[in-house]
Design an enzyme around this catalytic site. Sequence first.
Site, short mmCIF file in Angstrom:
data_model
loop_
_atom_site.label_atom_id
_atom_site.label_comp_id
_atom_site.label_asym_id
_atom_site.label_seq_id
_atom_site.Cartn_x
_atom_site.Cartn_y
_atom_site.Cartn_z
N PRO A 1 0.83 -1.11 -0.13
CA PRO A 1 -0.20 0.10 0.22
C PRO A 1 0.88 1.38 0.02
O PRO A 1 1.40 1.86 0.67
CB PRO A 1 -0.47 0.22 1.53
CG PRO A 1 -0.37 -1.08 2.18
CD PRO A 1 0.36 -2.26 1.15
N GLU A 2 0.68 2.01 -0.92
CA GLU A 2 1.61 3.96 -0.95
C GLU A 2 -0.21 4.35 -1.18
O GLU A 2 -1.09 3.86 -0.76
CB GLU A 2 2.22 3.34 -2.52
CG GLU A 2 3.60 2.61 -2.20
CD GLU A 2 4.50 2.78 -3.28
OE1 GLU A 2 4.08 3.67 -4.27
OE2 GLU A 2 4.56 1.78 -3.50
N HIS B 1 -5.16 -14.02 9.60
CA HIS B 1 -4.27 -12.67 10.31
C HIS B 1 -4.86 -11.48 10.81
O HIS B 1 -4.02 -10.75 11.04
CB HIS B 1 -3.24 -12.39 9.32
CG HIS B 1 -2.18 -13.35 8.40
ND1 HIS B 1 -1.23 -14.32 9.82
CD2 HIS B 1 -2.15 -14.13 7.52
CE1 HIS B 1 -0.93 -15.11 8.70
NE2 HIS B 1 -1.20 -15.12 7.99
N ARG C 1 2.12 -9.76 7.97
CA ARG C 1 3.82 -9.05 8.55
C ARG C 1 3.44 -8.54 9.41
O ARG C 1 4.58 -7.73 10.07
CB ARG C 1 4.63 -9.28 6.85
CG ARG C 1 4.79 -10.01 6.01
CD ARG C 1 5.68 -9.75 5.22
NE ARG C 1 4.79 -9.70 3.66
CZ ARG C 1 5.43 -9.22 2.66
NH1 ARG C 1 6.87 -9.02 2.70
NH2 ARG C 1 4.22 -9.14 1.85
N LYS D 1 19.32 18.58 -0.14
CA LYS D 1 19.48 16.89 0.15
C LYS D 1 20.56 16.54 -0.56
O LYS D 1 20.64 16.49 -2.03
CB LYS D 1 17.69 15.84 -0.70
CG LYS D 1 16.86 16.55 0.27
CD LYS D 1 17.52 15.79 2.32
CE LYS D 1 15.44 15.80 2.92
NZ LYS D 1 16.61 15.32 4.41
#
Length: 285
Positions: free
Chosen positions: A2-3, A95, A115, A157
């Site tokens: 998921p982004e 899960h 996970r 940066k």
Amino acid sequence: MPELPEVETVRQGLAKWVTGRRIATVEVRHPRAVRRHLAGDAHFAAVLAGRTVLDAHRRGKYLWLPLDSGDAVIGHLGMSGQLLVQPATAPDETHLRIRFGFDDDGPELRFIDQRTFGGLSVSEGGAELPAEIAHIARDPIDPAFSDDDFVAALRRKRTEIKRALLDQTLISGVGNIYADEALWRAKLHGARPADALTGPAARRLLGHVRDVLGEALVQGGTSFDALYVNVNGESGYFDRSLNAYGREGLPCNRCGSPIRRESFMNRSSYSCPRCQPRPRGTAVG
DNA sequence: CCAATACCCTGAGTGC
DNA sequence: TGCACTCAGGGTATTG
């Protein structure tokens, strides 16, 4: 994985299916699924019981549900997390980590995470914007995102541009997939130094990031293995539109050269060797 | 202060 | 068949 487009799809589902409903019970099935809550799982559940969900918001890949108490439930899907709206009669998922029941006896909200990189937490007084995620930058789809500020910060940066795109304090919502896709569109190799980008080049790159996120959002996100789904369990189909990610050895959709895969930060980067040449003086990783 | 790295986790896939 | 190993990678804590 998921982004932004996937998380936004989930947010829209939560806004539709959970807003206005009052939480009756919270069942924590796995301790790691509750984050930053020193008072324990039982307290986590007790704080939320009886509270009404007012809305569903998102900052980058984080979600939060403001509550009528002024607190908020924060959620992050991590690598494999799902938030599903399910009938109470549906069998428990393998899960299943956290279950929310509502006092209208309607469908449950379930947090499922193979996970356990994801998790939920309570933010005290965080209904407006949880302090825990205030360090996350706005995303390029956010109307309040400042292109000028981002371009200036990016060019300050001292790192590689792909690292910068993945830095959620600089620009949020971009993960490995969409970073590679935006770099392919911009014809830039991710190892190029960010502080060597010209202003116009940085602005073009941002445009491609915004485009790829927006296009994926329209298609409901990307799915490779059905781990990512919306709140109704349906997958997006943006993976059909990918030009770089996961396409090692396949011909570049622009020039036909086989897409290469390089190791980067313990993960993979995909790029076209002809359209996106490595910067001078850097070894192939 | 800033950049880079280690670590968390489990199922799928691969090679022997 | 099964075992050891690799890979997927977001975010945070730690290290440099």
